[in-house]
Design an enzyme around this catalytic site. Structure first.
Site, PDB file in Angstrom:
ATOM      1  N   HIS A 252     -13.202  10.957  -2.187  1.00 36.71           N
ATOM      2  CA  HIS A 252     -12.953   9.750  -2.987  1.00 36.71           C
ATOM      3  C   HIS A 252     -12.505   8.591  -2.107  1.00 36.71           C
ATOM      4  CE1 HIS A 252      -8.473  10.856  -4.092  1.00 36.71           C
ATOM      5  NE2 HIS A 252      -8.487  10.043  -3.070  1.00 36.71           N
TER       6      HIS A 252
ATOM      7  N   ASP B 201      -6.303   0.185  -5.973  1.00 37.29           N
ATOM      8  CA  ASP B 201      -6.121   0.983  -7.188  1.00 37.29           C
ATOM      9  C   ASP B 201      -4.651   1.054  -7.599  1.00 37.29           C
ATOM     10  OD1 ASP B 201      -5.346   2.525  -5.027  1.00 37.29           O
ATOM     11  OD2 ASP B 201      -7.008   3.919  -5.191  1.00 37.29           O
TER      12      ASP B 201
ATOM     13  N   ASN C 159     -11.938  15.220  -1.435  1.00 34.54           N
ATOM     14  CA  ASN C 159     -13.249  15.322  -2.111  1.00 34.54           C
ATOM     15  C   ASN C 159     -14.137  14.107  -1.831  1.00 34.54           C
ATOM     16  OD1 ASN C 159     -12.034  13.291  -3.561  1.00 34.54           O
ATOM     17  ND2 ASN C 159     -12.186  14.283  -5.557  1.00 34.54           N
TER      18      ASN C 159
ATOM     19  N   GLU D 259     -13.696   9.151  -7.910  1.00 28.16           N
ATOM     20  CA  GLU D 259     -13.671  10.583  -7.672  1.00 28.16           C
ATOM     21  C   GLU D 259     -15.080  11.156  -7.538  1.00 28.16           C
ATOM     22  OE1 GLU D 259     -11.009  11.854  -6.801  1.00 28.16           O
ATOM     23  OE2 GLU D 259      -9.462  12.008  -8.348  1.00 28.16           O
TER      24      GLU D 259
HETATM   25  C1  F6R Z   1      -5.019   4.951  -2.380  1.00 29.45           C
HETATM   26  C2  F6R Z   1      -6.416   5.365  -2.374  1.00 29.45           C
HETATM   27  C3  F6R Z   1      -6.812   6.766  -2.072  1.00 29.45           C
HETATM   28  C4  F6R Z   1      -6.206   7.270  -0.743  1.00 29.45           C
HETATM   29  C5  F6R Z   1      -6.683   8.687  -0.465  1.00 29.45           C
HETATM   30  C6  F6R Z   1      -6.089   9.233   0.790  1.00 29.45           C
HETATM   31  O1  F6R Z   1      -4.941   3.574  -2.638  1.00 29.45           O
HETATM   32  O2  F6R Z   1      -7.233   4.556  -2.650  1.00 29.45           O
HETATM   33  O3  F6R Z   1      -8.213   6.808  -1.987  1.00 29.45           O
HETATM   34  O4  F6R Z   1      -6.588   6.419   0.292  1.00 29.45           O
HETATM   35  O5  F6R Z   1      -6.359   9.510  -1.548  1.00 29.45           O
HETATM   36  O6  F6R Z   1      -4.728   9.393   0.611  1.00 29.45           O
HETATM   37  P1  F6R Z   1      -3.816  10.019   1.743  1.00 29.45           P
HETATM   38  O7  F6R Z   1      -3.848   9.074   2.878  1.00 29.45           O
HETATM   39  O8  F6R Z   1      -2.459  10.109   1.102  1.00 29.45           O
HETATM   40  O9  F6R Z   1      -4.393  11.351   2.086  1.00 29.45           O
END
Ligand code: F6R
Length: 248
Positions: A139, A67, A137, A144
């Site tokens: 994701h 992403d 959440n 989301e």
């Molecule tokens: C980032 C992504 C997100 C993160 C997730 C966890 O490329 O795809 O899904 O993996 O938000 O982020 P952290 O590790 O910062 O808690």
């Protein structure tokens, strides 16, 4: 689903980095699905270490990132392109031409970058190993949680207030925090041959519990769609396993 419970987050990073090490050692032109976020960030130095110690050659490796924010240039230090360059690509012998991160600073660039993404996703075989983090959440990528539906393919997604809030720590001013992103859809993620999801921290307990405690799938916890895949490994530390009620 395979679950590996480690003693701490350091060991989680070791386990995940070793999976990439073994893959690239066995298949030098492997296609890697990469993620950003603090969990992934801590793992990349280990992948750099393998290179510096002469144990890994990235010259033929291909990568596709999950992403990217919409609305900030790729030169912005918080863009996922700049982050990947800083954390991994600039420190190993990868050919940047073989790396893909969505690139749409402006809305009207979204279709073009999605078209390029699909070329990279399927050209020369599917992703061999997809790395995922998980949001509080549930994701994965930026798919989301949603009470009604998720989107199967790559798309622009409005970030939830919780995600915007979680990302705010990386930006100087609240008004600078991106409110939308382009993400692989669940179908794209599930097309990988193998998936590894790494998580740590108590904020992830509920999402991990939904992933590991039963066989249900819900749009309210997008990570639960990983139950549809035949080769997923979840790596969590003892503390998180306990909070998520995972007993093994
Ligand atoms: C980032 C992504 C997100 C993160 C997730 C966890 O490329 O795809 O899904 O993996 O938000 O982020 P952290 O590790 O910062 O808690």
């Amino acid at each position: 689903m395979n679950v590996i419970v480690t003693k701490d987050f350091c060991e989680t990073c070791d386990v995940v980095a070793k999976m990439f090490f073994e893959l690239i050692s066995a298949k030098p032109d492997a296609k890697l699905g990469l993620a950003t976020g603090t969990t992934a960030e801590e793992m990349y130095p280990l992948m750099v270490d393998y290179f510096k110690k002469g144990k890994l050659d990235y010259s033929k490796v291909r990568t596709v990132n999950l992403d990217e924010y919409v609305g900030i240039p790729k030169t912005h230090e918080q863009s996922y392109r700049a982050s990947m360059d800083r954390w991994l690509f600039d420190s190993v012998n990868i050919d940047k031409e073989n790396t893909f991160v969505f690139d749409a600073q402006n809305e009207n660039e979204v279709p073009k970058t999605i078209e390029e993404f699909y070329k990279r996703l399927y050209e020369g075989g599917n992703i061999d190993l997809q790395l995922l983090g998980i949001g509080a959440n549930g994701h994965v990528g930026f798919n989301e949680a949603n009470a009604d539906f998720l989107t199967a393919g790559a798309h622009k997604e409005a970030l939830t207030p919780g995600t915007i809030n979680a990302n705010a720590r990386f930006f100087d001013r609240p008004e600078d925090v991106p409110t939308s992103a382009i993400t692989m859809g669940l179908r794209d993620i599930l097309s990988a041959k193998k998936i590894v999801l790494a998580a740590f921290g108590k904020s992830k307990a509920e999402a991990i519990s939904g992933l590991l405690s039963d066989d249900n799938i819900t749009t309210k916890n997008p990570a639960t769609f990983l139950k549809l895949h035949h080769n997923v490994t979840v790596v969590i530390d003892r503390g998180l396993a306990g909070l998520a009620g995972y007993k093994g």
